[in-house]
Design an enzyme around this catalytic site. Sequence first.
Site, PDB file in Angstrom:
ATOM      1  CB  ILE A  46     -12.489 -30.810  49.058  1.00  0.00           C
ATOM      2  CG1 ILE A  46     -11.734 -31.363  47.134  1.00  0.00           C
ATOM      3  CG2 ILE A  46     -11.227 -32.194  49.564  1.00  0.00           C
ATOM      4  CD1 ILE A  46     -10.731 -30.784  47.036  1.00  0.00           C
ATOM      5  CG  ASP A  47     -16.323 -29.874  46.049  1.00  0.00           C
ATOM      6  OD1 ASP A  47     -14.452 -29.461  45.863  1.00  0.00           O
ATOM      7  OD2 ASP A  47     -16.301 -31.108  44.937  1.00  0.00           O
ATOM      8  CD  GLN A  56      -6.989 -27.320  45.291  1.00  0.00           C
ATOM      9  OE1 GLN A  56      -7.841 -26.746  45.333  1.00  0.00           O
ATOM     10  NE2 GLN A  56      -6.626 -28.399  44.310  1.00  0.00           N
ATOM     11  NE  ARG A  57      -9.357 -35.649  45.103  1.00  0.00           N
ATOM     12  CZ  ARG A  57     -10.004 -36.465  44.246  1.00  0.00           C
ATOM     13  NH1 ARG A  57     -11.066 -35.544  43.456  1.00  0.00           N
ATOM     14  NH2 ARG A  57      -9.973 -37.673  43.548  1.00  0.00           N
ATOM     15  N   GLY A  88     -14.829 -38.906  44.841  1.00  0.00           N
ATOM     16  CA  GLY A  88     -13.640 -38.759  44.866  1.00  0.00           C
ATOM     17  C   GLY A  88     -13.046 -38.532  46.732  1.00  0.00           C
ATOM     18  NE  ARG A  93       6.900 -17.984  34.547  1.00  0.00           N
ATOM     19  CZ  ARG A  93       6.983 -16.845  33.486  1.00  0.00           C
ATOM     20  NH1 ARG A  93       6.170 -15.952  32.507  1.00  0.00           N
ATOM     21  NH2 ARG A  93       8.372 -16.667  32.971  1.00  0.00           N
ATOM     22  CD  GLU A 110     -24.763 -33.302  43.638  1.00  0.00           C
ATOM     23  OE1 GLU A 110     -23.549 -32.735  43.331  1.00  0.00           O
ATOM     24  OE2 GLU A 110     -25.333 -33.031  42.816  1.00  0.00           O
ATOM     25  CG  HIS A 169      -6.109 -34.500  41.731  1.00  0.00           C
ATOM     26  ND1 HIS A 169      -5.777 -34.468  40.736  1.00  0.00           N
ATOM     27  CD2 HIS A 169      -7.606 -36.101  41.965  1.00  0.00           C
ATOM     28  CE1 HIS A 169      -7.257 -34.909  40.325  1.00  0.00           C
ATOM     29  NE2 HIS A 169      -7.524 -35.285  40.664  1.00  0.00           N
TER      30      HIS A 169
END
Length: 341
Positions: free
Chosen positions: A125-126, A273-274, A10, A265, A102, A271
């Site tokens: 990002i993780d 986020q990245r 990603g 809600r 990874e 995405h």
Amino acid sequence: MKIGILTGGGDCPGLNPVIRAVVRKAILQGDEVIGLRNGWKGLMGKQTMLLTLDSVSGILHRGGTILGTSRTNPYKTEGGVETVKKNFKELGLDALIAIGGEDTLGVATKLAEEGLIVVGAPKTIDNDLNATDFTFGFDTAVNIVTECIDRLHTTAESHNRVMVVEVMGRHAGWIAAYSGIAGGADYILIPEIPIDLGQVCESIKKRHNRGKNFSIVVVSEGASFNEGYLALQDQDLDEFGHVRLGGIGNKLGELIEEKTGFETRVTVLGHIQRGGTPTAFDRVLGTRFGVKVYDLVKEGKSGRMVSLKGTDIVDVPLIEATGKLKTLDMKLYDIAKIFFG
Ligand code: F6P
């Protein structure tokens, strides 16, 4: 030297700063850098681009990757590894820099074991990669989510609602915990601990009983009610064996509304986020990684990866980064819990 460089997995903000730093330093030292397009696919198909000072000009602040990326795994393709080795030779590469998480670094580890000169730089990002304190991309993602939580606060408050925010992070709760703490979340749910719905609802009710008319719940996409049962967008696996996570936020929102009676809600950030421009922290980390990973090539340190330890950039064996997932540090979650309810 002729150095190949690729980005796999990603995308994330900070990849371009690494590419730029490698190319700038290499050209300064009289070396040549060849970009391989779309991760391992580019090496398998000899899709290359010459990286010049011009091609890396103006990319420091740009998200994504100018090289493109994919989740292609040569070890899952018939004859893939042989093709990679053959192309490495035919392209005249002396070394390869793999920038990835990874999976991409897992392939890099194996290729280095097979004798190719391969070094790595950790991205995601993780922030779930072992052997480095932080990966670039994480800080940007946390800042984006924090801003979104801030925005959700004002609308939650105006409408007396519970807002559930689903964030990325795969099987680690780093994004959820950092952004939840920074955004003042009233509950944070992470993959490392199965969700106790009763406890979440009790906590929300307690908060409303003490006069607060809204609540913000951050839930990581990899969180689940029972260990091992994940909410999935579809069952298909990518070449690295990953399913597409997502959906826990909607389920949770539905249940919270049903059990508490408070209007709820759900926002799935996905995405967002990245994408986009990296934070200053990620630009600097990417730049430091880029300079160091080039140095590793020059020192012939195959099978090594650049890493952030404290405030220093060091190098570690690639295998250390990919052997085991770095899940959330529970000391951080203990701090987050003080603010629940
Ligand atoms: O690993 C980064 C990440 O953004 C995860 O947080 C998320 O689960 C996954 O990638 C989504 O990947 P894609 O939609 O690109 O398959």
